[in-house]
Motif scaffolding. Structure first.
Motif, short mmCIF file in Angstrom:
data_model
loop_
_atom_site.label_atom_id
_atom_site.label_comp_id
_atom_site.label_asym_id
_atom_site.label_seq_id
_atom_site.Cartn_x
_atom_site.Cartn_y
_atom_site.Cartn_z
N ILE A 127 13.10 3.36 4.19
CA ILE A 127 11.65 3.96 4.19
C ILE A 127 11.67 5.34 3.66
O ILE A 127 11.03 5.84 2.83
N GLU A 128 12.61 6.03 4.18
CA GLU A 128 12.87 7.50 3.98
C GLU A 128 13.10 7.75 2.52
O GLU A 128 12.69 8.68 1.82
N GLY A 129 14.11 6.98 1.99
CA GLY A 129 14.45 6.98 0.45
C GLY A 129 13.26 6.54 -0.39
O GLY A 129 12.85 7.43 -1.40
N ASP A 130 12.60 5.53 -0.04
CA ASP A 130 11.34 5.05 -0.75
C ASP A 130 10.46 6.28 -0.75
O ASP A 130 9.36 6.34 -1.88
N LEU A 131 10.13 6.68 0.22
CA LEU A 131 9.08 8.09 0.69
C LEU A 131 9.26 9.23 -0.41
O LEU A 131 8.42 9.54 -0.84
N ARG A 132 10.47 9.57 -0.48
CA ARG A 132 10.87 10.43 -1.50
C ARG A 132 10.20 9.95 -2.90
O ARG A 132 9.72 11.03 -3.64
N LYS A 133 10.58 8.82 -3.45
CA LYS A 133 10.04 8.43 -4.62
C LYS A 133 8.64 8.24 -4.60
O LYS A 133 7.96 8.32 -5.86
N ALA A 134 7.98 7.88 -3.36
CA ALA A 134 6.72 7.58 -3.47
C ALA A 134 5.72 8.67 -3.88
O ALA A 134 4.89 8.34 -4.45
N MET A 135 6.30 9.97 -3.48
CA MET A 135 5.33 11.08 -3.93
C MET A 135 5.23 11.02 -5.64
O MET A 135 4.16 11.28 -6.12
N GLN A 136 6.63 10.84 -6.33
CA GLN A 136 6.43 11.08 -7.55
C GLN A 136 5.85 9.87 -8.53
O GLN A 136 5.21 10.13 -9.28
N ASN A 137 5.99 8.63 -7.60
CA ASN A 137 5.18 7.42 -8.31
C ASN A 137 3.67 7.55 -8.01
O ASN A 137 3.29 6.41 -8.30
N HIS A 138 3.09 8.47 -7.35
CA HIS A 138 2.06 8.57 -6.73
C HIS A 138 1.55 7.22 -6.19
O HIS A 138 0.54 6.55 -6.36
N GLU A 139 2.30 6.86 -5.13
CA GLU A 139 2.00 5.65 -4.06
C GLU A 139 1.16 6.15 -3.00
O GLU A 139 0.61 5.13 -2.19
N LEU A 140 1.06 7.33 -2.73
CA LEU A 140 0.33 7.79 -1.67
C LEU A 140 -1.13 8.10 -1.99
O LEU A 140 -1.45 8.48 -3.26
N ALA A 167 -15.97 13.31 7.13
CA ALA A 167 -15.01 12.10 7.17
C ALA A 167 -13.41 12.65 7.42
O ALA A 167 -13.12 13.84 7.25
N GLU A 168 -12.78 11.88 8.05
CA GLU A 168 -11.53 12.14 8.34
C GLU A 168 -10.57 11.53 7.16
O GLU A 168 -10.72 10.37 6.83
N ALA A 169 -9.77 12.54 6.74
CA ALA A 169 -8.86 12.06 5.66
C ALA A 169 -7.40 11.31 6.32
O ALA A 169 -7.00 11.88 7.25
N LEU A 170 -7.36 10.17 5.86
CA LEU A 170 -6.10 9.27 6.52
C LEU A 170 -5.01 8.74 5.27
O LEU A 170 -5.78 8.04 4.53
N VAL A 171 -3.99 9.09 5.20
CA VAL A 171 -2.99 8.82 4.24
C VAL A 171 -2.63 7.28 4.25
O VAL A 171 -2.49 6.69 5.36
N ARG A 172 -2.55 6.76 3.26
CA ARG A 172 -2.16 5.33 2.96
C ARG A 172 -0.81 5.40 1.83
O ARG A 172 -0.99 6.09 0.96
N TRP A 173 -0.19 4.32 2.15
CA TRP A 173 1.02 4.32 1.11
C TRP A 173 1.10 2.98 0.49
O TRP A 173 1.13 1.80 1.24
N ARG A 174 0.90 2.91 -0.57
CA ARG A 174 1.03 1.51 -1.33
C ARG A 174 2.51 1.37 -1.86
O ARG A 174 2.79 1.78 -2.97
N HIS A 175 3.24 0.64 -1.09
CA HIS A 175 4.58 0.55 -1.33
C HIS A 175 4.72 -0.86 -2.23
O HIS A 175 3.91 -1.75 -2.05
N PRO A 176 5.58 -0.51 -3.43
CA PRO A 176 5.71 -1.73 -4.39
C PRO A 176 6.01 -2.94 -3.90
O PRO A 176 5.69 -3.95 -4.46
N SER A 177 6.96 -3.04 -2.90
CA SER A 177 7.22 -4.47 -2.47
C SER A 177 6.74 -4.62 -1.08
O SER A 177 6.40 -5.65 -0.57
N ARG A 178 6.44 -3.82 -0.15
CA ARG A 178 6.07 -3.92 1.05
C ARG A 178 4.58 -3.76 1.27
O ARG A 178 3.96 -4.12 2.42
N GLY A 179 3.84 -3.69 0.25
CA GLY A 179 2.36 -3.45 0.32
C GLY A 179 1.82 -2.26 0.95
O GLY A 179 2.67 -1.21 0.83
N LEU A 180 0.61 -2.29 1.59
CA LEU A 180 -0.09 -1.27 2.18
C LEU A 180 0.52 -0.66 3.41
O LEU A 180 0.52 -1.63 4.32
N ILE A 181 1.20 0.48 3.49
CA ILE A 181 1.77 0.70 4.74
C ILE A 181 0.92 1.81 5.44
O ILE A 181 0.53 2.77 4.97
N SER A 182 0.83 1.53 7.06
CA SER A 182 -0.07 2.28 7.86
C SER A 182 0.84 3.84 8.07
O SER A 182 2.13 3.61 8.29
#
Ligand code: C2E
Ligand code: CA
Ligand code: CA
Ligand code: CA
Length: 279
Positions: free
Chosen positions: A26-39, A57-72
């Motif tokens: 997850i940590e590795g993927d998260l580093r890439k997620a920022m660059q890949n605009h997955e957040l 409105a409260e801002a709540l971050v979401r992660w569209r992971h390429p293989s794991r789907g939407l991660i909370s």
């Protein structure tokens, strides 16, 4: 017994190994997620009990992971905190939230406040007042349209630093809300110390509020306390009309929860705000 013990340890090791591996992946993927605009930033409306309108409105971050789907966020925020990646994520959410609030106002859709969550790590390591000031300048969002949600436990880590920090944020003109209120330690003495604007009652007190007398009593006490200190009181996790009506009766100022709406994509939130202007 020896055999079993050995076996248990093996199971334990396997479980731990899996957990560590997951954590590292997850940590590795998260580093890439920022660059890949997955957040992506979602928004959950808060309704003013008196006007019955969405005022923030409260801002709540979401992660569209390429293989794991939407991660909370509950699955990756702690990993982001441990690795320091939260700094980058926090800045991203703050910028997106302010840009979006400005856009809603510029497009004549609505003028609402956005509430952005701030983690303990951000308090410890960053010059938050500077970052907030920069974003306000960059996005031209009026400062009274930004609210920061901080938890008591994050502030507790260093009381004198926290007080100084809150004072600086306050001077910028943004609002401060104490998130998950009631779950931290010795809340009451801090209320005197911290320059805050609002209390956000933790969801755990709201869940059984209509069936458990104790929960109603606690929520009632928080509302009375908040109001006597001139603070706004917000309830999160409101899922049905009975909870809403009771909170209204108790004098709660703002309501947030699935009963109003789940956290929405910016497009869906825009749609909901547009419908509201037609009333
Ligand atoms: P939180 O700040 O307490 O946010 C409220 C959480 O409750 C959100 O979960 C929201 O989706 C959920 N919720 C709202 N209404 C209801 C309801 O009626 N029923 C139930 N069961 N849940 C409801 P979410 O989005 O999964 O976020 C979890 C936590 O992750 C947040 O808790 C917050 O601590 C953290 N988080 C989320 N976004 C960010 C972020 O951008 N930065 C930081 N530092 N933390 C974030
Ligand atoms: Ca929050
Ligand atoms: Ca909360
Ligand atoms: Ca919470």
């Amino acid at each position: 017994a020896k055999y079993l013990g050995g076996n248990n340890i093996q199971f334990y090791n396997v479980a731990l190994q899996n957990q560590t591996q997951y954590h590292m992946e997850i940590e590795g993927d998260l580093r890439k997620a920022m660059q890949n605009h997955e957040l992506e930033v979602f928004f959950q409306p808060k309704v003013n009990v008196h006007t019955k309108r969405i005022e923030s409105a409260e801002a709540l971050v979401r992660w569209r992971h390429p293989s794991r789907g939407l991660i909370s966020p509950s699955e990756f925020i702690h990993i982001a905190e441990d690795s320091g990646l939260i700094a980058e994520i926090g800045k991203f959410v703050l910028l997106k939230s302010c840009q979006q609030a400005k856009k809603w106002a510029d497009d004549d859709i609505a003028t609402i406040t956005v509430s952005v969550n701030v983690s303990a790590h951000q308090l410890r390591h960053e010059n938050l007042p500077q970052a907030v000031g920069d974003v306000l300048k960059r996005t031209k969002l009026p400062e009274n349209q930004l609210e920061l949600e901080l938890t008591e436990s994050a502030l507790m880590e260093n009381l004198s630093a926290a007080t100084a920090l809150l004072t600086k944020l306050c001077a910028l003109g943004v609002s401060i809300s104490l998130d998950d209120f009631g779950t931290g330690y010795s809340s009451l003495s801090h209320l005197k110390l911290f320059p805050v604007d609002a209390l956000k009652i933790d969801r755990s007190f709201i869940r059984d509020i209509t069936s458990k007398q104790e929960d109603e009593a606690i929520v009632n006490a928080i509302i009375v306390l908040g109001h006597s200190l001139n603070l706004k009181v917000i309830a999160e996790g409101v899922e049905n009309i009975k909870q809403l009506e009771l909170l209204e009766r108790l004098g709660c100022d703002e309501i947030q929860g699935y009963f109003i709406a789940k956290p929405l994509s910016a497009a869906d939130m825009t749609h909901m705000l547009k419908q509201q202007t037609e009333f």
